[in-house]
Design an enzyme around this catalytic site. Structure first.
Site, PDB file in Angstrom:
ATOM      1  N   LYS A   1      -7.097  14.451   0.443  1.00  0.00           N
ATOM      2  CA  LYS A   1      -7.045  13.194  -0.310  1.00  0.00           C
ATOM      3  C   LYS A   1      -7.645  12.086   0.544  1.00  0.00           C
ATOM      4  O   LYS A   1      -7.226  11.884   1.683  1.00  0.00           O
ATOM      5  CB  LYS A   1      -5.603  12.861  -0.673  1.00  0.00           C
ATOM      6  CG  LYS A   1      -5.454  11.564  -1.466  1.00  0.00           C
ATOM      7  CD  LYS A   1      -4.000  11.286  -1.798  1.00  0.00           C
ATOM      8  CE  LYS A   1      -3.860  10.013  -2.618  1.00  0.00           C
ATOM      9  NZ  LYS A   1      -2.455   9.676  -2.919  1.00  0.00           N
TER      10      LYS A   1
ATOM     11  N   TYR B   1      -3.835  14.018   3.838  1.00  0.00           N
ATOM     12  CA  TYR B   1      -4.312  12.660   3.582  1.00  0.00           C
ATOM     13  C   TYR B   1      -5.313  12.256   4.651  1.00  0.00           C
ATOM     14  O   TYR B   1      -4.984  12.159   5.837  1.00  0.00           O
ATOM     15  CB  TYR B   1      -3.133  11.695   3.583  1.00  0.00           C
ATOM     16  CG  TYR B   1      -3.265  10.531   2.621  1.00  0.00           C
ATOM     17  CD1 TYR B   1      -4.496  10.118   2.139  1.00  0.00           C
ATOM     18  CD2 TYR B   1      -2.146   9.827   2.200  1.00  0.00           C
ATOM     19  CE1 TYR B   1      -4.616   9.063   1.248  1.00  0.00           C
ATOM     20  CE2 TYR B   1      -2.236   8.764   1.315  1.00  0.00           C
ATOM     21  CZ  TYR B   1      -3.483   8.386   0.848  1.00  0.00           C
ATOM     22  OH  TYR B   1      -3.589   7.330  -0.024  1.00  0.00           O
TER      23      TYR B   1
END
Length: 303
Positions: free
Chosen positions: A158, A133
């Site tokens: 992400k 992330y």
């Protein structure tokens, strides 16, 4: 293991004492799977990862694998301090989930080399496919993103940071790197209410996104995505103006509503997922009434 389709991020149900309710979780997850997402990401941001104990994470992982029964990939949240993140990844391995979404390190940020070391330390030798992330205390440069490809279990990045220019540089640099894994490396849009930015991310080659709306109104989430993939701009604009823009306006009134509002919406739609754990707060009655009106306008678009 390539990801595809609309990605579901199920909620974590709590009872009236804010204790984990696995039976309600099973029902909620089954409803999410029945709606046809490409994968479920359990106990991630929308699932209140930051409020869960390691034991609760383990219980959710085991139950998710049981309920999914191989019908679609199950991913699990991981993160916190370096040791905590490594423990979460080992839970994922031991419970047999298909992948991990690795959250940023807790509280502190290091230089790019330290952030890369955090990823390496967390995944260690667990060999669980991992999406990293990119947000908060773990923002990557294009060069650091390319070095993620040298970590065999890291399969994607992400973006929750929201700098579209930086993300375009990252995608372009990775794809043009000549690395053996460059073409298969996944990129996901992980901004809150990702539908609002889906067109912009699609333009730079980021097709996948996480849909919090899928947690309470899958028909709206799928309707929007179908219009997006068909390049049906008038319909996309209708979804954005009638539903997503008002939802985001309400979300932005209170810190933490990116999660709390989603949970309240699920309750409005008949789920028993309960409220949120502190420091998040549940919406006030007037806000819930406003939310109900917004949902009704979204459902009207897919009837």
């Amino acid at each position: 293991m390539p990801l595809s389709g609309l990605l579901s991020f199920p909620l974590t149900p709590f009872d009236t004492h804010l204790e984990l309710d696995l039976d309600v979780f099973s029902d909620h997850l089954e409803a999410q799977i029945a709606a046809g997402p490409g994968a479920v990401f359990v106990a991630c941001g929308t699932g209140e990862f930051g409020s869960l104990s390691l034991d609760e994470l383990s219980q959710l992982a085991a139950r998710a694998v049981e309920v999914a029964a191989g019908r679609l990939p199950v991913w699990l949240g991981a993160g916190g301090g370096a040791a905590g993140a490594r423990a979460c990844v080992r839970v994922a391995r031991d419970r047999g989930v298909d992948g991990v979404l690795l959250m940023p390190p807790y509280l502190v940020a290091g230089p790019p080399a330290g952030t890369l070391d955090y990823v390496r330390y967390a995944v260690a030798d667990a060999q669980v496919p991992t999406v990293v992330y990119h947000r908060g205390t773990a923002v990557f440069t294009p060069e650091a993103a390319v070095r993620l490809l040298d970590v065999p279990s890291v399969v994607g990045l992400k973006d929750g940071y929201g700098d579209i220019e930086l993300m375009s540089k990252i995608v372009t640099t990775v794809r043009a790197s000549g690395h053996a894994r460059a073409a298969s490396f996944e990129f996901l849009n992980g901004l809150p209410t990702a539908e609002m930015s889906a067109r912009a991310y699609r333009a730079i080659g980021v097709e996948l996104y996480s849909s919090a709306v899928h947690a309470f109104a899958p028909a709206i989430a799928h309707g929007f995505r179908e219009a997006l993939l068909a390049d049906d701009s008038p319909t996309v604009d209708k979804f954005l103006s009638a539903f997503y823009l008002p939802l985001v306006a309400l979300r932005d009134t209170t810190p933490g509503f990116a999660v709390a509002l989603v949970k309240a919406a699920a309750v409005l739609r008949g789920s028993k997922v309960g409220g949120v754990r502190p420091p998040l707060v549940d919406p006030a009655p007037a806000q819930v009434d406003q939310l109900a009106e917004i949902i009704e306008k979204g459902l009207a678009l897919v009837r």
